[in-house]
Write a protein that holds these residues in place. Structure first.
Motif, PDB file in Angstrom:
ATOM      1  N   UNK A  17       4.875   8.773  12.024  1.00  0.00           N
ATOM      2  CA  UNK A  17       4.849   7.318  11.950  1.00  0.00           C
ATOM      3  C   UNK A  17       5.082   6.863  10.517  1.00  0.00           C
ATOM      4  N   UNK A  18       5.492   5.633  10.378  1.00  0.00           N
ATOM      5  CA  UNK A  18       5.733   5.096   9.047  1.00  0.00           C
ATOM      6  C   UNK A  18       4.421   4.859   8.313  1.00  0.00           C
ATOM      7  N   UNK A  19       3.363   4.556   9.053  1.00  0.00           N
ATOM      8  CA  UNK A  19       2.043   4.426   8.421  1.00  0.00           C
ATOM      9  C   UNK A  19       1.606   5.755   7.828  1.00  0.00           C
ATOM     10  N   UNK A  20       1.867   6.841   8.549  1.00  0.00           N
ATOM     11  CA  UNK A  20       1.519   8.167   8.036  1.00  0.00           C
ATOM     12  C   UNK A  20       2.322   8.487   6.784  1.00  0.00           C
ATOM     13  N   UNK A  21       3.606   8.156   6.783  1.00  0.00           N
ATOM     14  CA  UNK A  21       4.429   8.396   5.600  1.00  0.00           C
ATOM     15  C   UNK A  21       3.909   7.602   4.402  1.00  0.00           C
ATOM     16  N   UNK A  22       3.457   6.394   4.656  1.00  0.00           N
ATOM     17  CA  UNK A  22       2.922   5.544   3.596  1.00  0.00           C
ATOM     18  C   UNK A  22       1.588   6.064   3.079  1.00  0.00           C
ATOM     19  N   UNK A  23       0.871   6.793   3.943  1.00  0.00           N
ATOM     20  CA  UNK A  23      -0.475   7.231   3.574  1.00  0.00           C
ATOM     21  C   UNK A  23      -1.533   6.209   3.943  1.00  0.00           C
ATOM     22  N   UNK A  24      -1.181   5.291   4.826  1.00  0.00           N
ATOM     23  CA  UNK A  24      -2.122   4.279   5.310  1.00  0.00           C
ATOM     24  C   UNK A  24      -2.802   4.816   6.563  1.00  0.00           C
ATOM     25  N   UNK A  31      -9.781  -2.667   7.162  1.00  0.00           N
ATOM     26  CA  UNK A  31      -8.881  -3.669   6.589  1.00  0.00           C
ATOM     27  C   UNK A  31      -7.809  -3.134   5.639  1.00  0.00           C
ATOM     28  N   UNK A  32      -8.140  -2.200   4.763  1.00  0.00           N
ATOM     29  CA  UNK A  32      -7.172  -1.764   3.759  1.00  0.00           C
ATOM     30  C   UNK A  32      -5.933  -1.099   4.356  1.00  0.00           C
ATOM     31  N   UNK A  33      -6.055  -0.083   5.234  1.00  0.00           N
ATOM     32  CA  UNK A  33      -4.845   0.515   5.811  1.00  0.00           C
ATOM     33  C   UNK A  33      -4.013  -0.481   6.615  1.00  0.00           C
ATOM     34  N   UNK A  34      -4.678  -1.371   7.333  1.00  0.00           N
ATOM     35  CA  UNK A  34      -3.945  -2.372   8.113  1.00  0.00           C
ATOM     36  C   UNK A  34      -3.186  -3.327   7.189  1.00  0.00           C
ATOM     37  N   UNK A  35      -3.805  -3.687   6.086  1.00  0.00           N
ATOM     38  CA  UNK A  35      -3.145  -4.528   5.081  1.00  0.00           C
ATOM     39  C   UNK A  35      -1.928  -3.818   4.510  1.00  0.00           C
ATOM     40  N   UNK A  65      -3.024  -2.014  -5.463  1.00  0.00           N
ATOM     41  CA  UNK A  65      -3.039  -3.206  -4.615  1.00  0.00           C
ATOM     42  C   UNK A  65      -3.188  -2.811  -3.150  1.00  0.00           C
ATOM     43  N   UNK A  66      -4.333  -2.292  -2.814  1.00  0.00           N
ATOM     44  CA  UNK A  66      -4.578  -1.762  -1.469  1.00  0.00           C
ATOM     45  C   UNK A  66      -5.399  -2.708  -0.602  1.00  0.00           C
ATOM     46  N   UNK A  67      -5.797  -3.827  -1.160  1.00  0.00           N
ATOM     47  CA  UNK A  67      -6.522  -4.845  -0.391  1.00  0.00           C
ATOM     48  C   UNK A  67      -5.978  -6.210  -0.811  1.00  0.00           C
ATOM     49  N   UNK A  68      -6.179  -7.231   0.014  1.00  0.00           N
ATOM     50  CA  UNK A  68      -5.745  -8.577  -0.378  1.00  0.00           C
ATOM     51  C   UNK A  68      -6.417  -9.047  -1.664  1.00  0.00           C
TER      52      UNK A  68
END
Length: 211
Positions: A17-24, A31-35, A65-68
């Motif tokens: 998945x692209x989230x896995x590639x990002x490391x999220x 909240x942080x990974x979803x952001x 910048x891992x959170x809003x």
């Protein structure tokens, strides 16, 4: 090659998945990974190559910048420099402004927590799409990117496949229908399969898999 063989091959070679590639780590549903995933959706929505958008999203993480809240503490010049350094040069200044409007909306309407958007949607896919498209810079493409990844942890949105994935499926002789694809892959593997279909298309690898 049977359809199941083809799906196995897709998952083996491109099923990240692209989230896995990002490391999220969206499996945590925090909240942080979803952001970070939604930031990737925004960055990928611009007219840039997918790998450049991924580099820019990673660079945001490296900048902290891992959170809003952390993004809100950045300056416009810092954002421009980070995006430019990641190769996101043609749209760096526009995105540096746009992402702050996006961030303000997230903080003001959801207190920085996308799980509140999930609750607002209450399991309705179209409601979730509309809510996502209220973010500055998120259109149909960005909303689709977020939804196809987040269904792994928001199962009420399963099965979802965007136009890019379904187009690739059709060219490979697989069903161009999310529900039918899901029956072949199973719920656990489905988010990986739709990501694999998009990756095959991006890589120009459809003919090789079709053969």
């Amino acid at each position: 090659m049977t359809r199941n063989d083809l799906i196995d091959a897709l998952l083996t070679e491109h099923g990240r998945t692209f989230a896995a590639e990002l490391g999220a780590r969206i499996s945590k549903n925090t909240p942080s990974p979803l952001f970070r995933l939604l930031c990737l959706a925004l960055l990928t929505s611009a007219p840039v190559q997918a790998d450049i958008a991924m580099r820019a999203a990673r660079a945001m993480g490296e900048a902290g910048w891992t959170t809003p809240q952390k993004l809100a503490g950045s300056t416009w010049r810092e954002r421009v420099d980070v995006f430019n350094g990641a190769g996101y040069a043609r749209v760096d200044e526009k995105t540096a402004t746009q992402i702050m409007d996006f961030n303000d909306h997230l903080r003001e309407h959801y207190n920085g927590d996308l799980r509140r958007l999930r609750a607002e949607a209450d399991g309705d896919l179209e409601t979730a799409k509309r809510a996502l498209k209220r973010f500055k810079g998120i259109g149909d493409t960005g909303a689709a990117i977020f939804l196809r990844e987040v269904q792994a942890v928001w199962p009420e949105l399963y099965p979802f496949a965007d136009k890019a994935a379904l187009s690739a499926a059709d060219k490979l002789g697989l069903p161009a229908d999310a529900s039918k694809l899901a029956r072949l892959a199973g719920q656990k593997n489905f988010p990986r399969l739709v990501a694999a279909l998009v990756r095959v298309k991006l890589a120009g690898d459809i003919d090789r898999f079709r053969e």
